[in-house]
Design an enzyme around this catalytic site. Structure first.
Site, PDB file in Angstrom:
ATOM      1  CG  ASP A 169      -0.221  -1.540 -28.216  1.00  0.00           C
ATOM      2  OD1 ASP A 169       0.350  -1.898 -29.262  1.00  0.00           O
ATOM      3  OD2 ASP A 169      -1.181  -2.177 -27.724  1.00  0.00           O
ATOM      4  CG  HIS A 314       2.514  -0.228 -23.637  1.00  0.00           C
ATOM      5  ND1 HIS A 314       2.514  -1.485 -23.091  1.00  0.00           N
ATOM      6  CD2 HIS A 314       1.206   0.102 -23.880  1.00  0.00           C
ATOM      7  CE1 HIS A 314       1.244  -1.923 -22.986  1.00  0.00           C
ATOM      8  NE2 HIS A 314       0.453  -0.970 -23.461  1.00  0.00           N
TER       9      HIS A 314
END
Length: 357
Positions: A169, A314
């Site tokens: 992300d 991430h």
């Protein structure tokens, strides 16, 4: 003769001085009360007043005796309507004086019960309506939304196949996203990137690289807002604006949506369903956003992963975040999971859906 005259005189004197009309009743308390106009009250009215009186006790025996006493004192015949006084007349006194009140007053068994029932009747539907309103306004949790909208909201894939999906992300950025891509390429694994529209507009070349290397791109909103706190228009703008940016860079409009923080409400889920999006959260959190070491990232993922898992990591973030541990954990993670029999796939492959709308 003289004695007879004297006796007769004495009798006359006694009759003259002591005589009284025999038709007049004795002036006792009861006869005085019966002479009162108040006794013209009917038996029904007397009993009603008695039941409403504070002299009625909790003892059934005392109550019965008191009522019997009143009925005994009332006249047998019913007076004509013209002789009946108004209902506001003072209740009879004599019978009340003969009743000894006990410790606790007793309320009428009929009227208060009727009033109580009447007072409750309107409140029942009101309480039901209020309960229905509260239920309707109650916010569903994410797990409840998943259960309610299973075709629109996903947390994981099938547990029947030993397949898992890596997701990243908050990219793209120039610090960590290229390194993540390098690690995935070195281990020949395809992943899914949920990117921000604002970052994609700044780093279009990295977006193109992600797509060209076979990874799937999903929509992570435009500026990482907490979607449930937004108005309908602002929420839709976060999705559609990002979609517009990505459409021009990768040639398709992503079907996959991951709300920032995983947060979304039911109204927004319905909108996603109506517009043929698929919400994809996760069931394994690496917690790498805490700037963890590679060992910590690896441990968090390994202890949670099961067949069908969607793993959250991430590839970008705030300037204060250090995702070096994420990058360094990719190689060892892939090796360990492959050794355990897992196959790495993209989210569309795991869920058997298309990547575009």
């Amino acid at each position: 003769m003289t004695k007879r005259l004297w006796s007769f005189s004495i009798v006359c004197l006694l009759v003259t001085s002591c005589g009284a009309p025999f038709s007049k009743p004795f002036p006792d308390q009861s006869s005085a009360h019966l002479a009162s106009p108040h006794v013209t009250q009917t038996s029904t009215e007397a009993n009603r007043d008695f039941e409403e009186s504070h002299f009625v006790t909790d003892s059934d025996a005392n109550t019965a005796n008191a009522k019997k006493r009143i009925n005994t004192l009332l006249p047998v015949s019913t007076p004509s309507a013209s002789t009946v006084p108004s209902a506001s007349a003072t209740p009879s006194r004599a019978p009340r004086s003969t009743v000894t009140p006990s410790s606790k007053p007793k309320i009428s068994s009929r009227k208060p019960a009727t009033q109580t029932e009447a007072s409750k009747r309107p409140s029942v539907p009101v309480q039901k309506n209020q309960g229905q309103i509260r239920i309707a306004q109650k916010k569903l949790t994410l797990s409840q939304l998943v259960v309610k909208y299973p075709e629109t909201f996903k947390l994981r894939g099938s547990s029947q196949e030993k397949k898992i999906a890596l997701t990243f992300d908050d990219g793209p950025d120039t610090r960590f996203t290229p390194k993540v891509l390098d690690a995935l390429k070195a281990n020949q694994v395809k992943a899914t990137f949920f990117v921000l529209g604002s970052m994609a507009a700044i780093h279009p070349d990295i977006i193109k690289r992600i797509a060209n290397e076979g990874h799937v791109i999903g929509n992570h909103s435009y500026s990482h807002e907490n979607l449930p706190k937004l108005s309908v228009d602002k929420f839709q703008n976060q999705i559609e604006r990002t979609e517009h940016v990505l459409q021009g860079l990768i040639g398709y409009s992503p079907r996959l949506i991951r709300p920032p923080y995983g947060a979304i409400n039911e109204e927004q889920v319905k909108w996603m369903a109506d517009h043929h999006y698929l919400i994809v959260n996760w069931n394994v959190d690496s917690l790498d956003w805490k700037s963890l070491s590679s060992d910590q990232v690896l441990h968090n993922i390994m202890q949670q992963t099961k067949p069908g898992s969607i793993i959250l990591q991430h590839s970008g973030g705030a300037d204060s975040q250090d995702l070096s541990g994420t990058v360094q954990a990719i190689g060892p993670l892939i090796s360990k999971l492959k050794a355990s029999g897992y196959t790495f796939v993209t989210v569309p492959e795991l869920l058997h859906v298309t990547k575009s709308r």
